[in-house]
Every structure is written in C-alpha cells, then in structure tokens.
Design a protein around this motif. Structure first.
Motif, mmCIF file in Angstrom:
data_model
loop_
_atom_site.group_PDB
_atom_site.id
_atom_site.type_symbol
_atom_site.label_atom_id
_atom_site.label_comp_id
_atom_site.label_asym_id
_atom_site.label_seq_id
_atom_site.Cartn_x
_atom_site.Cartn_y
_atom_site.Cartn_z
ATOM 1 N N SER A 162 30.785 47.460 -33.027
ATOM 2 C CA SER A 162 30.044 46.693 -34.029
ATOM 3 C C SER A 162 29.989 45.240 -33.584
ATOM 4 O O SER A 162 30.500 44.882 -32.519
ATOM 5 N N VAL A 163 29.362 44.392 -34.371
ATOM 6 C CA VAL A 163 29.300 42.966 -34.042
ATOM 7 C C VAL A 163 30.721 42.405 -34.033
ATOM 8 O O VAL A 163 31.478 42.584 -34.973
ATOM 9 N N GLY A 164 31.078 41.768 -32.966
ATOM 10 C CA GLY A 164 32.443 41.326 -32.729
ATOM 11 C C GLY A 164 32.900 41.935 -31.425
ATOM 12 O O GLY A 164 32.292 41.729 -30.374
ATOM 13 N N ASN A 165 33.958 42.752 -31.482
ATOM 14 C CA ASN A 165 34.440 43.483 -30.314
ATOM 15 C C ASN A 165 34.595 42.586 -29.068
ATOM 16 O O ASN A 165 34.413 43.047 -27.946
ATOM 17 N N SER A 166 34.867 41.291 -29.264
ATOM 18 C CA SER A 166 35.067 40.342 -28.150
ATOM 19 C C SER A 166 33.837 40.236 -27.263
ATOM 20 O O SER A 166 33.937 39.992 -26.064
ATOM 21 N N LEU A 167 32.664 40.431 -27.856
ATOM 22 C CA LEU A 167 31.415 40.354 -27.115
ATOM 23 C C LEU A 167 30.580 39.181 -27.623
ATOM 24 O O LEU A 167 30.709 38.751 -28.764
ATOM 25 N N MET A 168 29.716 38.674 -26.748
ATOM 26 C CA MET A 168 28.776 37.631 -27.125
ATOM 27 C C MET A 168 27.516 37.830 -26.286
ATOM 28 O O MET A 168 27.544 38.496 -25.250
ATOM 29 N N GLY A 169 26.400 37.298 -26.746
ATOM 30 C CA GLY A 169 25.137 37.482 -26.052
ATOM 31 C C GLY A 169 24.704 36.253 -25.277
ATOM 32 O O GLY A 169 24.994 35.109 -25.662
ATOM 33 N N THR A 170 23.980 36.497 -24.187
ATOM 34 C CA THR A 170 23.465 35.396 -23.376
ATOM 35 C C THR A 170 22.019 35.087 -23.729
ATOM 36 O O THR A 170 21.281 35.929 -24.233
ATOM 37 N N GLY A 171 21.609 33.891 -23.393
ATOM 38 C CA GLY A 171 20.204 33.524 -23.451
ATOM 39 C C GLY A 171 19.538 33.773 -22.105
ATOM 40 O O GLY A 171 20.206 34.004 -21.099
ATOM 41 N N ARG A 172 18.227 33.740 -22.110
ATOM 42 C CA ARG A 172 17.449 33.824 -20.872
ATOM 43 C C ARG A 172 16.049 33.334 -21.172
ATOM 44 O O ARG A 172 15.444 33.743 -22.158
ATOM 45 N N LYS A 173 15.532 32.456 -20.331
ATOM 46 C CA LYS A 173 14.161 32.018 -20.522
ATOM 47 C C LYS A 173 13.215 33.181 -20.237
ATOM 48 O O LYS A 173 13.483 34.006 -19.357
ATOM 49 N N VAL B 6 26.800 39.491 -22.764
ATOM 50 C CA VAL B 6 25.895 40.621 -22.574
ATOM 51 C C VAL B 6 24.461 40.127 -22.766
ATOM 52 O O VAL B 6 24.209 39.281 -23.631
ATOM 53 N N PRO B 7 23.486 40.605 -21.970
ATOM 54 C CA PRO B 7 22.093 40.174 -22.169
ATOM 55 C C PRO B 7 21.638 40.365 -23.616
ATOM 56 O O PRO B 7 21.865 41.412 -24.212
ATOM 57 N N MET B 8 20.988 39.325 -24.166
ATOM 58 C CA MET B 8 20.645 39.337 -25.583
ATOM 59 C C MET B 8 19.235 38.822 -25.842
ATOM 60 O O MET B 8 18.432 39.508 -26.491
#
Length: 446
Positions: free
Chosen positions: A319-330, A361-363
């Motif tokens: 689920s949202v959390g789990n020590s994960l975060m999303g990256t940006g990309r143009k 992680v790609p977001m």
C-alpha cells in the motif's frame, strides 16, 4: 463533477471521481471463458468479516448469470462471481468528458494547479500554443484532447506518449528475457475499471465489486492496472489479474466518509479466491493505492488483521508507504536513463530527510489506460504515490516468477541492497533508486 487530483502529503494517493457516461454498453459474461474452481464461496458463508453496523443489507439475490448481488442500505452494492467460477461480473461504462464544455478560448489556469495543468478531453483548437511550451510540459492530456496546428515543435506528443508507456529502468529488457510475471497472480483493490481495455483485457481473470454505487469506470482504476500488468505500460504484462472494485466509505454532504471496513472485506475475499486457485497460479501480491496507516480512518485494525491473514497465506500486501517514494521525470526524458529522473513532482519542495532512506520508483509522466474508452490512453504529468504501488506489485510478480519461494522480507532487503545511488538535483544529496535488473539477479541467486 469532481475531477480532482489531491496530493496532500508523502503518504497520500491521487483521488479523482469520474463522470457517468450515457452510452449503454453490452454486458459481458465471461464465466464460460474462465476456469471452474471449487468452493470459492457458498451462499451461506462468504468467510469474510461481518459488521452489523456497516453491512445493513436491504436485498440479496442471485442473477440469471449466477452472480450473487448484495444491496445495502446506503445505496451501494456488492457483486460476487457464481459459485465455483471466476467471472467478470460487470462491464462498467466508459466516461465521456468531451460532452462537457471544454471548447476553450484560453488555457485554463486552475486554482491549486499552477505547476501542472489539466488538458484532458479539451478542445484547444482556438488557442495559439506557439509560445506555451513551458505550460504544456507540465500538462495532462488524453487521446480526446484536440490540438491546434500551433503546438511548439519541441513539444513532441508522440515521443511523450512513447516514453510515458515505458516503465523504464530497464524493465523491458527483463521482458525480453522472458521475465514478465507469467503465472503469477496480482490482486488489485481500487476503483471501477474498463474490463475490456486493450491494455490489460488479456490479463484479467476476475472482476468483482464490493460496496460500489456506480456503473462507470473511474480514472484511478485503469491507470493502476495498466502500470501493474498492462501489455505496453505494465511492469508484469503477463501476470494474472484478480480485481476487486471497491469504495472505502461513502460520499456525505460534508465530504467523503472514510471507512476501511470495505478494504478489509476485499482483502478477505482475495484470500478466499486464492485458496481455490491451483498451486502454480496463486495470488502473490495485493496492490492497494491507499495510505492505510492513518489512525483517523475507521476500522484500521480490521485492515491490519486482514493483511496479516493474507500474509499467512503467502500474499504480500503493498500500500502507500512501505518505505517507497516516487520519482519525477520530465515528459521528454528517456525513462531508461538514470539522469532523466528528478524529485517527484508533489514532494520536490518537502524536507528530504526521510525520502533519502526510501526506495524511489518511477512515478511521474506516465501514459496509461484511460476510463474514456477501451483503446484510449491518458498522460499524467504528476503521478502521485498511487502509481508507485502497482509498479512495485508488478516488480514483486517478476521476482516471484524467477524465485517462487521469495518472501516479502527478502524482496525488501534485496531492493535496498541493489538500489542505485543517484543525485536528483544539483546538490550533493544522494537518493536510492530502484535497480530492477540487479534486484532480479539478486533474487534469482537465492
């Protein structure tokens, strides 16, 4: 009609309600196309938690197709497959945003969206875009957006779509080696979807609804499915999809009343389905694009108990959390090039201390399945944590394919041990970005 993207903190998802389409769709009964299994449920006992306060049933019946329908006092409905069968119990309608007055004379400047702009299903043919490159590079659009001839040549829409479909970080190279999630079950709990969308229709094995009050697809569901198992967009394009459309609460006059009871019930339904699946076709992971660990939401403990029950059955819940975060990309940056990644759009101005310890992680900048048609897509400049969860679930499916004995703790440890150190800006700050190839090699070696 609400069409919002709410990103309030590091651990919240995007949420967006969708409009209803007046076009009627033919109902699809696929029970004859799916394998028969034993003892999914009986009419007397669904083996899922009961709550007399919430589950006030006003009507219950079996349809001519054998679907079990439960109607509740609050106007919501649950629909299960026939006994002994995996089925797609409903074909939600597509939504048509073009019927709204989106023939624009000037670009929208919406309050609260000064860093990204909603051009989905809008008619821009009357607007001169020749000097609007910066605006366009932070805009959402879809296949129903009408473009003028004055689009800047630097704004390569087809290239944006191509890059937006690619899960990036070398995932497609893994696919070329046969690492596609084949034979692995992924369950997703989210909003209603278009079950016949070309992006994932060949993957879906089950579609049921728990506490739903709409006949239309929503924005959120098609996107998360395509990110997890989409044939062009997805991380695990050959995994088996088991989908529960669910609404975690009810809409009240003063806002949405969050209640995680229905999430817990959906998890238990997935466990029940999994018990009847063949040993080599088990569900290994559940994707829930929701921040569950919020003490202010009702029935949090019920969800935690359901997650523990799933874990005892060998199912990992992400689920949202789990020590994960999303990256940006143009939008015009290659998703397979590490230098293309930036801080995620919604957290780029936040304190980075905790994020440095997370796995990125790609977001952002994804081109995914749209609720507007079975062959239509939509580009989201800003993704939100909701996109990170199905990506990671798809990755877990890849790991489960190469090593069926993998456990969540081994998966999480391997993610950290194989992550690549990157700089996302012109500072010396280091972040940990996912390394799919290194992760797979680590898991295969166990």
């Amino acid at each position: 009609m609400k069409r919002l993207v709410i990103i309030l903190s590091l651990m919240l998802l995007i949420a967006c309600s969708s409009a209803h389409d007046n076009d009627e769709k033919e109902h699809k009964d696929v029970s004859s196309e799916t394998p028969t299994i034993d003892n999914i449920h009986t009419d007397k006992d669904i083996k899922i938690i009961e709550n007399e306060t919430l589950e006030k049933i006003t009507n219950e019946y079996i349809t001519s197709e054998g679907y079990r329908v439960i109607e509740y006092e609050d106007g919501y409905t649950t629909t299960f497959s026939p006994e002994g069968v995996l089925a797609i119990v409903k074909t939600p309608q597509s939504v048509d945003f073009t019927k709204y007055d989106y023939n624009l004379e000037e670009l929208p400047q919406e309050e609260g969206t000064e860093f990204f702009h909603d051009l989905r299903s809008r008619d821009l043919t009357r607007i001169d875009l020749s000097n609007e490159l910066d605006y366009l590079l932070t805009a959402d659009f879809d296949d129903d957006t009408k473009w003028p001839s004055s689009v800047p040549k630097e704004y390569d829409i087809e290239k944006i779509k191509e890059y937006g479909m690619d899960p990036g970080l070398g995932i497609r190279k893994l696919h070329e080696k046969g690492i596609t999630g084949q034979g692995v079950g992924i369950a997703i709990i989210d909003q209603s979807i278009l079950v016949n969308h070309v992006e994932y229709k060949d993957s879906i094995k089950l579609y049921e609804e728990i506490h739903i009050n709409s006949d239309s697809a929503a924005m959120h569901g098609p996107a998360v499915v395509s990110i997890a198992v989409g044939k062009s967009v997805g991380v695990a394009p050959e995994a088996d999809l088991y989908y529960i459309a669910e609404t975690h609460g009810v809409y009240m006059e003063d806002g949405f009343d969050w209640d995680l009871y229905w999430i817990a019930k959906s998890i238990d339904r997935i466990i029940e389905i999994n018990e009847a699946l063949p040993v080599d076709k088990k569900i290994r992971v559940i994707s829930i694009s929701l921040g569950i660990d919020n003490p202010e939401r009702k029935n949090l403990e019920l969800v935690k108990e359901a997650i523990n029950r799933a874990s005892n059955e060998g199912i990992y819940t992400i689920s949202v959390g789990n020590s994960l975060m999303g990256t940006g990309r143009k939008p015009l940056a290659d998703p397979n090039d590490l230098s293309s990644y930036t801080k995620g759009h919604f957290w780029r101005d936040f304190d980075n201390y905790r994020i440095k310890r997370n796995i990125l992680v790609p977001m952002d900048s994804r081109y995914v399945a749209s609720p507007t048609g079975n062959d239509k897509y939509v580009f989201y400049y800003s993704g939100g944590m909701s996109w990170v969860v199905p990506y990671t679930a798809g990755l877990y499916a890849l790991c489960s394919q190469v090593n069926p004995n993998i456990t969540p703790s081994e998966f999480n440890s391997a993610i950290y041990n194989t992550a690549t150190k990157v700089h996302l800006d012109d500072t010396n700050d280091e972040y940990n970005i996912l390394n799919p190839e290194g992760l797979i090699n680590k898991i295969k070696g166990k």
